[in-house]
Design an enzyme around this catalytic site. Structure first.
Site, PDB file in Angstrom:
ATOM      1  N   ASP A   1      31.124 -13.926 -34.255  1.00  0.00           N
ATOM      2  CA  ASP A   1      32.243 -14.584 -34.048  1.00  0.00           C
ATOM      3  C   ASP A   1      33.287 -13.486 -33.436  1.00  0.00           C
ATOM      4  OD1 ASP A   1      31.020 -16.848 -35.079  1.00  0.00           O
ATOM      5  OD2 ASP A   1      31.698 -16.303 -37.092  1.00  0.00           O
TER       6      ASP A   1
ATOM      7  N   GLU B   1      25.542 -15.245 -30.854  1.00  0.00           N
ATOM      8  CA  GLU B   1      25.965 -15.690 -29.431  1.00  0.00           C
ATOM      9  C   GLU B   1      26.314 -14.796 -28.466  1.00  0.00           C
ATOM     10  OE1 GLU B   1      29.502 -18.718 -27.824  1.00  0.00           O
ATOM     11  OE2 GLU B   1      28.371 -19.348 -29.635  1.00  0.00           O
TER      12      GLU B   1
END
Length: 356
Positions: A15, A260
């Site tokens: 994040d 990610e």
């Protein structure tokens, strides 16, 4: 324009990595004024360390509370507010937005997905009772979604000695010149002990670069230390900055990544990789992985498709390792394809245009 990015760290690095990369792209590539409000500044600052000071000093990094507790010097109302991954804005900060004469635009920056339904929701309004305009923004691979974060584009090519990052020079001097290199950054649930033992049995010389803390996290040297033959050697990396980790991916023959940010960086490194996608109880991660593989392998041969799917689902290396050479060519072609598809500047550029 003035941008406020709100980042609540759930997965330690991913994040924060996405938020930092977005902030630096908006600032250094698009001349935007950016602040990040983060609930875990030590992690964010570690990832941002090692960056050119001229880039970092342009971004105002603040603790989460600074968005609403500085009574004497209240935060100026921005033009754009980014809720990274749907984190909720602090109520007092939101109240300041209510009473502002000119309201900002709020962007709900969603998780990256290759699923087809994403294009139906990307850019759509999310009406709020307070009346401040809010929109969904979905990163993705297709032309009609939010794109990918590209900055900086990693190096491709052979190792140049004077390019080794300072924090990695000691480790790199101990690696074997005749060995393949594999980096590993995965979640604790990975069957890594069995995977490494199977890899060692193939007989190739392989240096394994474990991300910071992985040896302890996976208990590789604990009460029952893993025993491997001499052809496979384990090395623990120090904690490195985001840019240094990008460099590591570009210098390895194979990478295991998670989350990610490192997922995209592995693709931009142009090397074969395993994406250890975060497991979800409803098994939604399996659908996300399948959607990505449909895109990634659309032009691949049947043999490579089977080998890649096997690797991505944690089949043992003996089932697919002999496909590494052809997979490497495919990974390089995929990198070229990504850069062409994101030729408009990717996520940061698309976001700036969307706001305009």
């Amino acid at each position: 324009m003035r941008w406020d990015i709100f980042c609540q760290i759930v997965d330690n690095y991913g994040d924060a990595g996405v938020c930092w990369r977005l902030a630096r792209s908006l600032s250094s590539l698009h001349g935007q004024e950016v602040r990040i409000f983060c609930d875990d500044l030590p992690t964010l600052n570690l990832l941002a360390s090692g960056v050119d000071p001229r880039i970092k000093e342009k971004i105002d990094i603040q603790p989460w509370e600074a968005s609403h507790e500085n009574v004497r010097h209240p935060v100026k109302v921005p033009d754009v507010v980014v809720e990274a991954f749907g984190c909720e804005l602090p109520e007092r900060y939101l109240t300041n937005l209510f009473i502002a004469p000119i309201k900002p635009i709020i962007i709900n920056l969603e998780y990256l997905s290759a699923e087809p339904w994403v294009s139906e929701f990307h850019g759509k309004a999310s009406p709020q009772s307070h009346g401040i305009p809010k929109y969904f923004f979905f990163p993705g691979f297709q032309d009609d979604v939010g794109g990918l974060l590209l900055d900086p584009i990693p190096p491709i090519g052979s190792l140049v000695e004077n390019q080794i990052p300072k924090d990695l020079q000691a480790l790199w001097s101990t690696l074997r010149p005749n060995a393949k290199r594999i980096s590993i950054f995965c979640y604790p649930g990975a069957p890594l002990r069995k995977w490494l033992s199977d890899l060692a049995a193939l007989g190739e010389n392989v240096d394994i670069l474990l991300a910071h803390g992985h040896a302890e996290q996976l208990n590789l040297y604990g009460e029952q230390p893993i025993e491997l033959p001499n052809n496979l050697k384990l090395f623990s990396m120090p904690f490195v900055s985001q840019d240094e980790y990008d460099w590591v991916l570009s210098q390895c023959d194979f990478n295991i990544v998670r989350g990610e940010d490192s997922f995209i960086r592995a693709q931009l490194a142009g090397k074969p990789f395993i994406w250890h996608i975060y497991p979800q109880e409803d098994r939604a991660h399996e659908v996300k992985l399948a959607a990505f593989l449909d895109l990634y392998l659309s032009d691949a041969s049947q043999d490579l498709k089977l080998a890649t799917i096997a690797a991505m689902t944690w089949a043992m290396p003996s089932d697919w390792f002999n496909s590494l050479q052809i997979w490497n060519k495919h990974a390089q072609a995929w990198r070229t394809h990504l850069l062409e598809k994101q030729g408009d500047g990717g996520l940061a550029a698309r976001l700036v245009r969307f706001i305009a």
